[in-house]
Design a protein around this motif. Structure first.
Motif, PDB file in Angstrom:
ATOM      1  N   ASN A  75       0.845  -1.181   0.000  1.00  0.00           N
ATOM      2  CA  ASN A  75       0.000   0.000   0.000  1.00  0.00           C
ATOM      3  C   ASN A  75       0.887   1.240   0.000  1.00  0.00           C
ATOM      4  N   VAL A  76       0.665   2.045  -0.920  1.00  0.00           N
ATOM      5  CA  VAL A  76       1.440   3.270  -1.010  1.00  0.00           C
ATOM      6  C   VAL A  76       0.827   4.362  -0.158  1.00  0.00           C
ATOM      7  N   ALA A  77      -0.502   4.458  -0.174  1.00  0.00           N
ATOM      8  CA  ALA A  77      -1.196   5.504   0.573  1.00  0.00           C
ATOM      9  C   ALA A  77      -1.368   5.090   2.030  1.00  0.00           C
ATOM     10  N   GLY A  78      -1.329   6.042   2.944  1.00  0.00           N
ATOM     11  CA  GLY A  78      -1.534   5.761   4.357  1.00  0.00           C
ATOM     12  C   GLY A  78      -2.987   5.475   4.656  1.00  0.00           C
ATOM     13  N   ARG A  79      -3.219   4.699   5.720  1.00  0.00           N
ATOM     14  CA  ARG A  79      -4.581   4.359   6.138  1.00  0.00           C
ATOM     15  C   ARG A  79      -4.566   4.042   7.633  1.00  0.00           C
ATOM     16  N   PRO A  80      -5.691   4.181   8.329  1.00  0.00           N
ATOM     17  CA  PRO A  80      -5.744   3.875   9.765  1.00  0.00           C
ATOM     18  C   PRO A  80      -5.540   2.386  10.020  1.00  0.00           C
ATOM     19  N   LEU A  81      -5.142   2.078  11.259  1.00  0.00           N
ATOM     20  CA  LEU A  81      -4.960   0.685  11.646  1.00  0.00           C
ATOM     21  C   LEU A  81      -6.302  -0.031  11.736  1.00  0.00           C
ATOM     22  N   PRO A  82      -6.330  -1.338  11.434  1.00  0.00           N
ATOM     23  CA  PRO A  82      -7.532  -2.120  11.732  1.00  0.00           C
ATOM     24  C   PRO A  82      -7.776  -2.167  13.242  1.00  0.00           C
ATOM     25  N   LEU A  83      -9.016  -2.414  13.630  1.00  0.00           N
ATOM     26  CA  LEU A  83      -9.367  -2.403  15.049  1.00  0.00           C
ATOM     27  C   LEU A  83      -8.536  -3.392  15.844  1.00  0.00           C
ATOM     28  N   GLN A  84      -8.324  -4.570  15.302  1.00  0.00           N
ATOM     29  CA  GLN A  84      -7.552  -5.585  16.019  1.00  0.00           C
ATOM     30  C   GLN A  84      -6.134  -5.115  16.309  1.00  0.00           C
ATOM     31  N   ARG A  85      -5.485  -4.495  15.319  1.00  0.00           N
ATOM     32  CA  ARG A  85      -4.114  -4.022  15.527  1.00  0.00           C
ATOM     33  C   ARG A  85      -4.070  -2.844  16.490  1.00  0.00           C
ATOM     34  N   LEU A  86      -5.075  -2.006  16.434  1.00  0.00           N
ATOM     35  CA  LEU A  86      -5.115  -0.872  17.351  1.00  0.00           C
ATOM     36  C   LEU A  86      -5.251  -1.335  18.793  1.00  0.00           C
ATOM     37  N   LEU A  87      -6.105  -2.322  19.040  1.00  0.00           N
ATOM     38  CA  LEU A  87      -6.296  -2.827  20.399  1.00  0.00           C
ATOM     39  C   LEU A  87      -5.038  -3.499  20.928  1.00  0.00           C
ATOM     40  N   GLU A  88      -4.244  -4.077  20.027  1.00  0.00           N
ATOM     41  CA  GLU A  88      -3.012  -4.728  20.465  1.00  0.00           C
ATOM     42  C   GLU A  88      -1.992  -3.735  21.007  1.00  0.00           C
ATOM     43  N   THR A  89      -2.088  -2.496  20.628  1.00  0.00           N
ATOM     44  CA  THR A  89      -1.122  -1.485  21.074  1.00  0.00           C
ATOM     45  C   THR A  89      -1.531  -0.802  22.371  1.00  0.00           C
ATOM     46  N   LEU A  90      -2.761  -1.030  22.837  1.00  0.00           N
ATOM     47  CA  LEU A  90      -3.250  -0.332  24.024  1.00  0.00           C
ATOM     48  C   LEU A  90      -2.801  -1.047  25.290  1.00  0.00           C
ATOM     49  N   SER A  91      -2.433  -0.281  26.278  1.00  0.00           N
ATOM     50  CA  SER A  91      -2.121  -0.842  27.587  1.00  0.00           C
ATOM     51  C   SER A  91      -3.424  -1.136  28.337  1.00  0.00           C
ATOM     52  N   ALA A  92      -3.286  -1.773  29.495  1.00  0.00           N
ATOM     53  CA  ALA A  92      -4.478  -2.104  30.272  1.00  0.00           C
ATOM     54  C   ALA A  92      -5.215  -0.837  30.712  1.00  0.00           C
ATOM     55  N   ASP A  93      -4.461   0.188  31.107  1.00  0.00           N
ATOM     56  CA  ASP A  93      -5.098   1.439  31.515  1.00  0.00           C
ATOM     57  C   ASP A  93      -5.783   2.123  30.334  1.00  0.00           C
ATOM     58  N   ASP A  94      -5.121   2.121  29.168  1.00  0.00           N
ATOM     59  CA  ASP A  94      -5.742   2.716  27.987  1.00  0.00           C
ATOM     60  C   ASP A  94      -7.018   1.974  27.600  1.00  0.00           C
ATOM     61  N   MET A  95      -6.982   0.655  27.699  1.00  0.00           N
ATOM     62  CA  MET A  95      -8.151  -0.139  27.354  1.00  0.00           C
ATOM     63  C   MET A  95      -9.314   0.164  28.293  1.00  0.00           C
TER      64      MET A  95
END
Length: 308
Positions: A75-95
């Motif tokens: 993919n050349v153009a930027g796009r937001p993360l899928p929901l699954q990948r976004l949740l993987e980056t969140l800490s317990a407090d962020d979640m």
């Protein structure tokens, strides 16, 4: 005649060679072309080995084999993360913060979470309280008295957070929400320790938080004792050493858990009568249970003799 023939015989070099085999004599031009064709057609083993197979008609006519390996998507153009990948980056407090914000905006989702989430157990709940206590302890300033007004102002926010968490978690382990008295008592036994470890502040008004926490905890103990006495004649209260534990809590709190002690004595009144009768003929050391039922726990030896 023969003489004439012999005199006119052809020279020897024109006579055929009778000793060698007969061979056809080709014209010079044809002989050169044949020799050239032999040289080009039979180039020898070295020429055959050095020839490239790419020029072979069989190789040129062979169809190309397509590879089945799937190429990765680029993919050349930027796009937001899928929901699954976004949740993987969140800490317990962020979640927790994200989930809390969603539940606040959509109460129906909050109700769904309450109905589907697993019930918290004693260990996980006490671990949460331990984290609040650690934050409270870490907020104290270095040096000076830990009970001073300055120290209180520095840790007041963390103190309120700890006591609010304790206030919210305690009803979860009380009847009728919790139907097992042993579970309720085990939680109260661990939760009361957090109140014991709170400092006594130099200013009397600052101690109201601890006083209110003791008052609510004593009522919680009393409610569990009262409910447990209704089940099988309070048999669960006779085991586990709860009489000794509540007596110890009352002693550490400076008598602020007396309401719970009185409720245990009242709930097991039928057992208390038997203890009093057996104690009438004994003058040795009495157990904690005996002292609770006789109202002599914490009193000196002379006071116990007078009570008898």
């Amino acid at each position: 005649m023969n003489v004439i023939n012999s005199s006119f015989a052809p020279p020897p070099h024109l006579l055929p060679n009778r000793l060698s085999p007969t061979r056809n004599i080709l014209p010079p031009s044809m002989s050169n072309r044949k020799r050239k064709a032999d040289d080009e057609g039979s180039g020898g083993d070295d020429d055959r080995m050095s020839a490239s197979p790419s020029g072979s008609p069989a190789i040129l006519n062979r169809p190309l084999v397509k590879h089945s390996t799937k190429r990765m998507r680029t993919n050349v153009a930027g796009r937001p993360l899928p929901l699954q990948r976004l949740l993987e980056t969140l800490s317990a407090d962020d979640m927790r913060n994200v989930l809390q914000a969603i539940c606040d905006q959509h109460p129906d989702i909050g109700n769904k979470v309450l109905s589907t989430a697993p019930r918290p157990n004693i260990q996980s709940t006490l671990e949460v309280l331990a984290r609040y206590e650690s934050q409270f302890q870490a907020a104290f300033p270095f040096g000076g008295r830990a009970s001073s007004d300055y120290a209180y102002n520095r840790v007041r926010h963390q103190l309120i957070q700890l006591l609010e968490a304790l206030k919210d978690f305690t009803p979860h382990f009380l009847p009728p929400n919790e139907t097992q008295p042993a579970t309720s008592l085990a939680f109260l036994d661990g939760a009361t320790q957090y109140i014991h470890r709170l400092p006594n502040w130099d200013t009397y008004q600052h101690n109201r938080h601890k006083e209110e926490a003791y008052e609510e905890m004593a009522k919680a103990w009393a409610a569990v004792f009262r409910e447990a006495a209704k089940k099988a004649g309070g048999i669960q209260l006779q085991y586990g050493g709860w009489d000794e534990k509540i007596a110890k809590h009352n002693e550490v709190s400076g008598g602020r858990m007396q309401e719970a002690v009185n409720e245990l004595r009242s709930s097991l009144g039928w057992l208390g009568n038997e203890v009093q009768q057996s104690a009438a003929g004994q003058h040795g050391n009495m157990s904690v249970r005996d002292q609770l039922f006789n109202g002599t726990y914490g009193m000196g030896a002379s006071a116990r003799v007078g009570a008898w």
